[in-house]
Design a protein around this motif. Structure first.
Motif, PDB file in Angstrom:
ATOM      1  N   ASP A 146      -9.272   2.202   0.784  1.00 37.09           N
ATOM      2  CA  ASP A 146      -9.129   3.569   1.100  1.00 37.09           C
ATOM      3  C   ASP A 146      -7.735   3.632   1.772  1.00 37.09           C
ATOM      4  OD1 ASP A 146      -8.851   5.780   2.575  1.00 37.09           O
ATOM      5  OD2 ASP A 146     -10.857   6.337   2.900  1.00 37.09           O
ATOM      6  N   VAL A 147      -6.743   4.265   0.845  1.00 36.23           N
ATOM      7  CA  VAL A 147      -5.326   4.242   1.334  1.00 36.23           C
ATOM      8  C   VAL A 147      -5.097   4.708   2.859  1.00 36.23           C
ATOM      9  CG1 VAL A 147      -3.109   5.530   0.902  1.00 36.23           C
ATOM     10  CG2 VAL A 147      -4.482   4.403  -0.885  1.00 36.23           C
ATOM     11  N   LEU A 148      -5.784   5.781   3.105  1.00 36.94           N
ATOM     12  CA  LEU A 148      -5.637   6.358   4.433  1.00 36.94           C
ATOM     13  C   LEU A 148      -6.339   5.672   5.444  1.00 36.94           C
ATOM     14  CD1 LEU A 148      -6.433  10.042   3.678  1.00 36.94           C
ATOM     15  CD2 LEU A 148      -4.124   8.995   3.644  1.00 36.94           C
ATOM     16  N   LYS A 149      -7.205   4.617   5.292  1.00 37.23           N
ATOM     17  CA  LYS A 149      -7.730   3.707   6.259  1.00 37.23           C
ATOM     18  C   LYS A 149      -7.150   2.262   6.290  1.00 37.23           C
ATOM     19  CE  LYS A 149     -12.208   6.451   6.501  1.00 37.23           C
ATOM     20  NZ  LYS A 149     -13.640   6.114   6.261  1.00 37.23           N
ATOM     21  N   ASP A 150      -6.867   1.800   5.008  1.00 37.66           N
ATOM     22  CA  ASP A 150      -6.496   0.492   4.729  1.00 37.66           C
ATOM     23  C   ASP A 150      -5.002   0.301   4.721  1.00 37.66           C
ATOM     24  OD1 ASP A 150      -9.191  -0.252   4.616  1.00 37.66           O
ATOM     25  OD2 ASP A 150      -9.492   0.004   2.689  1.00 37.66           O
ATOM     26  N   ILE A 151      -4.302   1.263   4.485  1.00 39.11           N
ATOM     27  CA  ILE A 151      -2.848   1.066   4.460  1.00 39.11           C
ATOM     28  C   ILE A 151      -2.063   1.927   5.105  1.00 39.11           C
ATOM     29  CG2 ILE A 151      -0.907   1.638   2.831  1.00 39.11           C
ATOM     30  CD1 ILE A 151      -2.830   0.709   0.436  1.00 39.11           C
ATOM     31  N   GLN A 152      -1.006   1.822   6.008  1.00 38.32           N
ATOM     32  CA  GLN A 152      -0.046   2.420   6.814  1.00 38.32           C
ATOM     33  C   GLN A 152       1.406   2.778   6.247  1.00 38.32           C
ATOM     34  OE1 GLN A 152       0.751   1.298  10.977  1.00 38.32           O
ATOM     35  NE2 GLN A 152      -0.329  -0.741  10.479  1.00 38.32           N
ATOM     36  N   GLY A 153       1.946   3.703   6.338  1.00 39.49           N
ATOM     37  CA  GLY A 153       3.260   3.880   5.823  1.00 39.49           C
ATOM     38  C   GLY A 153       4.196   3.230   7.010  1.00 39.49           C
ATOM     39  N   ILE A 154       5.327   2.820   6.485  1.00 37.41           N
ATOM     40  CA  ILE A 154       6.532   2.456   7.055  1.00 37.41           C
ATOM     41  C   ILE A 154       7.541   3.208   7.083  1.00 37.41           C
ATOM     42  CG2 ILE A 154       8.437   0.324   7.417  1.00 37.41           C
ATOM     43  CD1 ILE A 154       6.379  -1.496   5.788  1.00 37.41           C
ATOM     44  N   SER A 155       8.291   3.798   5.797  1.00 41.48           N
ATOM     45  CA  SER A 155       8.988   4.727   5.732  1.00 41.48           C
ATOM     46  C   SER A 155       9.303   5.527   4.503  1.00 41.48           C
ATOM     47  CB  SER A 155      10.296   4.029   6.098  1.00 41.48           C
ATOM     48  OG  SER A 155      11.481   5.173   5.971  1.00 41.48           O
ATOM     49  N   MET A 156       9.810   6.478   4.293  1.00 48.57           N
ATOM     50  CA  MET A 156      10.056   7.019   2.960  1.00 48.57           C
ATOM     51  C   MET A 156      11.102   6.336   2.515  1.00 48.57           C
ATOM     52  SD  MET A 156       9.303   9.580   0.552  1.00 48.57           S
ATOM     53  CE  MET A 156       9.922  10.854  -0.155  1.00 48.57           C
ATOM     54  N   LEU A 157      11.508   6.158   1.148  1.00 46.52           N
ATOM     55  CA  LEU A 157      12.719   5.394   0.769  1.00 46.52           C
ATOM     56  C   LEU A 157      13.372   6.369  -0.432  1.00 46.52           C
ATOM     57  CD1 LEU A 157      11.243   1.780  -0.364  1.00 46.52           C
ATOM     58  CD2 LEU A 157      12.046   2.497   1.808  1.00 46.52           C
ATOM     59  N   GLY A 158      12.866   7.098  -1.128  1.00 44.00           N
ATOM     60  CA  GLY A 158      13.766   8.093  -1.841  1.00 44.00           C
ATOM     61  C   GLY A 158      12.945   8.926  -2.767  1.00 44.00           C
ATOM     62  N   ARG A 159      13.564   9.601  -3.457  1.00 43.37           N
ATOM     63  CA  ARG A 159      12.878  10.648  -4.526  1.00 43.37           C
ATOM     64  C   ARG A 159      13.562  10.430  -5.813  1.00 43.37           C
ATOM     65  NH1 ARG A 159       9.604  14.446  -2.235  1.00 43.37           N
ATOM     66  NH2 ARG A 159       9.860  14.594  -0.006  1.00 43.37           N
ATOM     67  N   VAL A 160      12.865  10.508  -6.889  1.00 45.18           N
ATOM     68  CA  VAL A 160      13.133  10.410  -8.462  1.00 45.18           C
ATOM     69  C   VAL A 160      13.101  11.777  -8.798  1.00 45.18           C
ATOM     70  CG1 VAL A 160      13.272   9.052 -10.528  1.00 45.18           C
ATOM     71  CG2 VAL A 160      12.859   7.916  -8.248  1.00 45.18           C
ATOM     72  N   PRO A 161      14.036  12.656  -9.114  1.00 46.62           N
ATOM     73  CA  PRO A 161      13.802  13.761  -9.707  1.00 46.62           C
ATOM     74  C   PRO A 161      13.391  13.462 -11.114  1.00 46.62           C
ATOM     75  CG  PRO A 161      15.879  13.869  -8.691  1.00 46.62           C
ATOM     76  CD  PRO A 161      15.271  12.534  -8.677  1.00 46.62           C
ATOM     77  N   MET A 162      12.298  14.498 -11.690  1.00 46.97           N
ATOM     78  CA  MET A 162      12.405  14.428 -12.937  1.00 46.97           C
ATOM     79  C   MET A 162      12.938  15.611 -13.753  1.00 46.97           C
ATOM     80  SD  MET A 162       8.033  13.213 -13.543  1.00 46.97           S
ATOM     81  CE  MET A 162       7.508  14.375 -12.189  1.00 46.97           C
ATOM     82  N   VAL A 163      13.103  15.643 -14.771  1.00 50.69           N
ATOM     83  CA  VAL A 163      13.671  16.588 -15.731  1.00 50.69           C
ATOM     84  C   VAL A 163      12.716  16.849 -16.841  1.00 50.69           C
ATOM     85  CG1 VAL A 163      15.130  14.899 -16.950  1.00 50.69           C
ATOM     86  CG2 VAL A 163      15.951  17.324 -16.941  1.00 50.69           C
TER      87      VAL A 163
END
Length: 325
Positions: free
Chosen positions: A114-131
């Motif tokens: 379960d991502v919300l229970k078993d994993i925690q964020g460290i930081s956002m790194l970036g965005r890759v826009p799509m076209v």
């Protein structure tokens, strides 16, 4: 690790202290050995570029090797499961695109974590826009013309994606929902074969990661109709956002760094600080921009909130569009 009497008294008496003495000691010692970054996708893509570039900067800052290991497979679920089951000590962390931590959890109901229970964020790194690109053989040179054409020919126009539940597929589903058009989905096993068939004219269009589409846009083999972010992209300044035609549309790929749940907050904070410092370096920002990656950092708390909010968003899209892996 030893503390003098004055330091101990200050820590015990402080009303603002947020870490325990053992945790403080752990943070001061971390890292005492190599750190491993798991990448859930093959080498060469945006996730891999971020891992290797930031891993190098972290290694320089920490004075410890940072090893990058690619573990592709099962739409990123294999690597994410490995991360979730890793020891929560900060020595195993992972690259996390929104597909693995926000889309897959609502697309695959039987994941062993379960991502919300078993994993925690460290930081956002970036965005890759799509076209949004189409073949020059399609008689639509703008988003508004594409919408009009699609409405006149329901389900006749085709779009390629890297597979069911991929960022390309999800962007197309949001586009259809917000415009009322009906397109036919042609899923592929990856972005490369999907893009090949759009370039060849065998499929009409595709929501494509910017870095992959740029060479074909420049050569005239593909036509750029609109980008998927909230702001125009510096590499395509004359191409409007889709949101300029379809108010509220937004469907970028975002990428962050995560750790196993219960990793000490002091370690998360130390990793966060180094990642944010690296992302602010001019050479890092320049290198990422050249790859079509817009660098962006965050606090760990804000990244956790983004993951949770996006899961809710994509759960609604998956349900409404009846998407199955």
């Amino acid at each position: 690790m030893k503390y003098d009497r004055r330091t101990v008294l200050k820590l015990l008496c402080s009303t603002t202290a947020v870490v325990t003495l053992p945790e403080l000691a752990y943070a001061q010692e971390f890292p005492a050995r190599p750190i491993q970054i798991i990448v859930p996708l093959p080498p060469g893509g945006s996730n891999d570029v971020l891992a290797r570039l930031l891993g190098q900067k972290m290694s320089e800052a920490f004075g410890q090797p940072v090893v990058v290991e690619n573990r592709p497979g099962a739409a990123g679920n294999i690597a994410t499961n490995d991360l979730a089951k890793s020891k929560p000590d900060g020595y195993t962390i992972a690259i996390a695109p929104n597909q693995t931590v926000a889309v897959n959890p609502v697309l695959y109901p039987d994941l062993p974590y379960d991502v919300l229970k078993d994993i925690q964020g460290i930081s956002m790194l970036g965005r890759v826009p799509m076209v949004l690109v189409d073949s020059p053989s399609v008689s639509a040179a703008s988003v508004s013309e594409l919408i009009a054409l699609a409405k006149s020919r329901p389900a006749e126009l085709t779009y390629a994606s890297a597979g069911s539940g991929s960022p390309q597929h999800m962007a197309a589903e949001v586009f259809q929902s917000m415009t009322g058009v009906t397109l036919t989905h042609i899923p592929y096993k990856g972005s490369v074969p999907a893009l090949v068939d759009v370039v060849a004219g065998r499929v009409d269009m595709m929501f494509c990661p910017l870095n992959s589409a740029l060479p074909h846009i420049g050569s005239g083999k593909l036509r750029a109709l609109g980008t998927t972010g909230l702001k125009r992209v510096e590499l395509l300044p004359d191409v409007p956002t889709i949101g300029e035609t379809v108010p509220g549309f937004e469907s970028d790929i975002w990428i962050g760094m995560v750790a196993p749940a219960k990793t000490p907050s002091s370690v998360i904070n130390k990793l966060n600080a180094e990642l944010r410092k690296a992302l602010d370096l001019p050479d890092v920002r320049k290198t990422l921009a050249e790859q079509g990656i817009m660098s962006e950092s965050s606090t760990a708390a804000d990244f956790n909130k983004l993951i949770a909010d996006d899961q809710k968003r994509w759960a609604a899209v998956v349900k409404d569009a009846k998407i199955k892996p």
